[in-house]
Design a protein around this motif. Structure first.
Motif, mmCIF file in Angstrom:
data_model
loop_
_atom_site.group_PDB
_atom_site.id
_atom_site.type_symbol
_atom_site.label_atom_id
_atom_site.label_comp_id
_atom_site.label_asym_id
_atom_site.label_seq_id
_atom_site.Cartn_x
_atom_site.Cartn_y
_atom_site.Cartn_z
ATOM 1 N N ILE A 274 -1.448 -3.269 5.011
ATOM 2 C CA ILE A 274 -2.423 -3.991 4.190
ATOM 3 C C ILE A 274 -3.366 -3.020 3.503
ATOM 4 O O ILE A 274 -3.754 -3.208 2.360
ATOM 5 N N SER A 275 -3.732 -1.945 4.164
ATOM 6 C CA SER A 275 -4.655 -1.001 3.553
ATOM 7 C C SER A 275 -3.937 0.114 2.787
ATOM 8 O O SER A 275 -4.585 0.933 2.168
ATOM 9 N N ALA A 276 -2.610 0.133 2.802
ATOM 10 C CA ALA A 276 -1.874 1.217 2.154
ATOM 11 C C ALA A 276 -1.796 1.047 0.638
ATOM 12 O O ALA A 276 -1.830 2.016 -0.087
ATOM 13 N N HIS A 277 -1.675 -0.171 0.151
ATOM 14 C CA HIS A 277 -1.504 -0.423 -1.285
ATOM 15 C C HIS A 277 -2.751 -1.125 -1.816
ATOM 16 O O HIS A 277 -3.048 -2.241 -1.423
ATOM 17 N N ARG A 278 -3.452 -0.460 -2.730
ATOM 18 C CA ARG A 278 -4.680 -1.043 -3.245
ATOM 19 C C ARG A 278 -4.597 -1.442 -4.709
ATOM 20 O O ARG A 278 -5.569 -1.904 -5.267
ATOM 21 N N THR A 279 -3.471 -1.269 -5.349
ATOM 22 C CA THR A 279 -3.350 -1.626 -6.759
ATOM 23 C C THR A 279 -2.136 -2.517 -6.968
ATOM 24 O O THR A 279 -1.204 -2.525 -6.169
ATOM 25 N N GLY A 280 -2.173 -3.264 -8.069
ATOM 26 C CA GLY A 280 -1.044 -4.101 -8.427
ATOM 27 C C GLY A 280 -0.889 -5.316 -7.535
ATOM 28 O O GLY A 280 -1.815 -5.748 -6.846
ATOM 29 N N LYS B 242 -7.211 -6.907 -1.150
ATOM 30 C CA LYS B 242 -8.346 -7.524 -1.825
ATOM 31 C C LYS B 242 -8.812 -8.769 -1.081
ATOM 32 O O LYS B 242 -10.017 -9.003 -0.939
ATOM 33 N N LEU B 243 -7.880 -9.562 -0.601
ATOM 34 C CA LEU B 243 -8.248 -10.743 0.169
ATOM 35 C C LEU B 243 -8.933 -10.366 1.479
ATOM 36 O O LEU B 243 -9.886 -11.026 1.905
ATOM 37 N N ALA B 244 -8.460 -9.292 2.105
ATOM 38 C CA ALA B 244 -9.102 -8.834 3.340
ATOM 39 C C ALA B 244 -10.517 -8.345 3.069
ATOM 40 O O ALA B 244 -11.425 -8.590 3.869
ATOM 41 N N ARG B 245 -10.731 -7.660 1.940
ATOM 42 C CA ARG B 245 -12.076 -7.194 1.589
ATOM 43 C C ARG B 245 -13.010 -8.363 1.322
ATOM 44 O O ARG B 245 -14.176 -8.337 1.700
ATOM 45 N N ILE B 246 -12.514 -9.391 0.657
ATOM 46 C CA ILE B 246 -13.338 -10.584 0.430
ATOM 47 C C ILE B 246 -13.707 -11.214 1.765
ATOM 48 O O ILE B 246 -14.854 -11.614 1.978
ATOM 49 N N GLY B 247 -12.760 -11.302 2.674
ATOM 50 C CA GLY B 247 -13.022 -11.876 3.986
ATOM 51 C C GLY B 247 -14.002 -11.063 4.808
ATOM 52 O O GLY B 247 -14.785 -11.605 5.585
ATOM 53 N N GLU B 248 -13.986 -9.739 4.640
ATOM 54 C CA GLU B 248 -14.903 -8.883 5.388
ATOM 55 C C GLU B 248 -16.301 -8.878 4.779
ATOM 56 O O GLU B 248 -17.292 -8.990 5.478
ATOM 57 N N ARG B 249 -16.376 -8.731 3.477
ATOM 58 C CA ARG B 249 -17.667 -8.586 2.800
ATOM 59 C C ARG B 249 -18.401 -9.912 2.637
ATOM 60 O O ARG B 249 -19.613 -9.961 2.715
ATOM 61 N N ALA B 250 -17.688 -10.957 2.351
ATOM 62 C CA ALA B 250 -18.307 -12.255 2.099
ATOM 63 C C ALA B 250 -18.021 -13.217 3.243
ATOM 64 O O ALA B 250 -17.802 -14.409 3.024
ATOM 65 N N SER B 251 -18.034 -12.730 4.468
ATOM 66 C CA SER B 251 -17.642 -13.569 5.588
ATOM 67 C C SER B 251 -18.543 -14.786 5.795
ATOM 68 O O SER B 251 -18.020 -15.847 6.149
ATOM 69 N N PRO B 252 -19.870 -14.716 5.580
ATOM 70 C CA PRO B 252 -20.650 -15.960 5.701
ATOM 71 C C PRO B 252 -20.262 -16.997 4.646
ATOM 72 O O PRO B 252 -20.151 -18.185 4.957
#
Length: 71
Positions: free
Chosen positions: A31-37, A44-54
Motif C-alpha cells: 500500500i505504501s510502495a506505489h504513490r502515483t497513478g 491516498k485512501l489510507a492517508r485520508i483515513g489517517e489524517r481525517a480520522s475524526p
C-alpha cells in the motif's frame, strides 16, 4: 441498482474503502510502495483515513444511522 449510480451506496463504498485501507496500511507493505497513478489510490485512501480520522468516523456514524433508521 449499482453502487456507482446511487449516491448513498457510493458514499458507503468510499467510506468503507477509506476505513479498510487505513486499517490495512500498517499491515501490508504494497500500500505504501506505489504513490502515483492508479496504484496510488489505496495509499491516498489510507492517508485520508489517517489524517481525517475524526471526519471519517463522523461520516461512518452518520451513514450507519441513515442506513439503519432512514432507509
Amino acid at each position: 441498482m449499482s453502487a456507482i449510480f446511487d449516491f448513498t451506496s457510493m458514499l458507503t463504498v468510499v467510506l468503507l474503502f477509506i476505513c479498510t485501507m487505513a486499517f490495512l496500511r500498517p499491515r501490508i507493505s504494497w500500500i505504501s510502495a506505489h504513490r502515483t497513478g492508479f496504484e496510488g489510490i489505496p495509499w491516498k485512501l489510507a492517508r485520508i483515513g489517517e489524517r481525517a480520522s475524526p471526519a471519517v468516523a463522523v461520516g461512518c456514524i452518520a451513514m450507519a444511522v441513515y442506513i439503519l433508521f432512514i432507509v
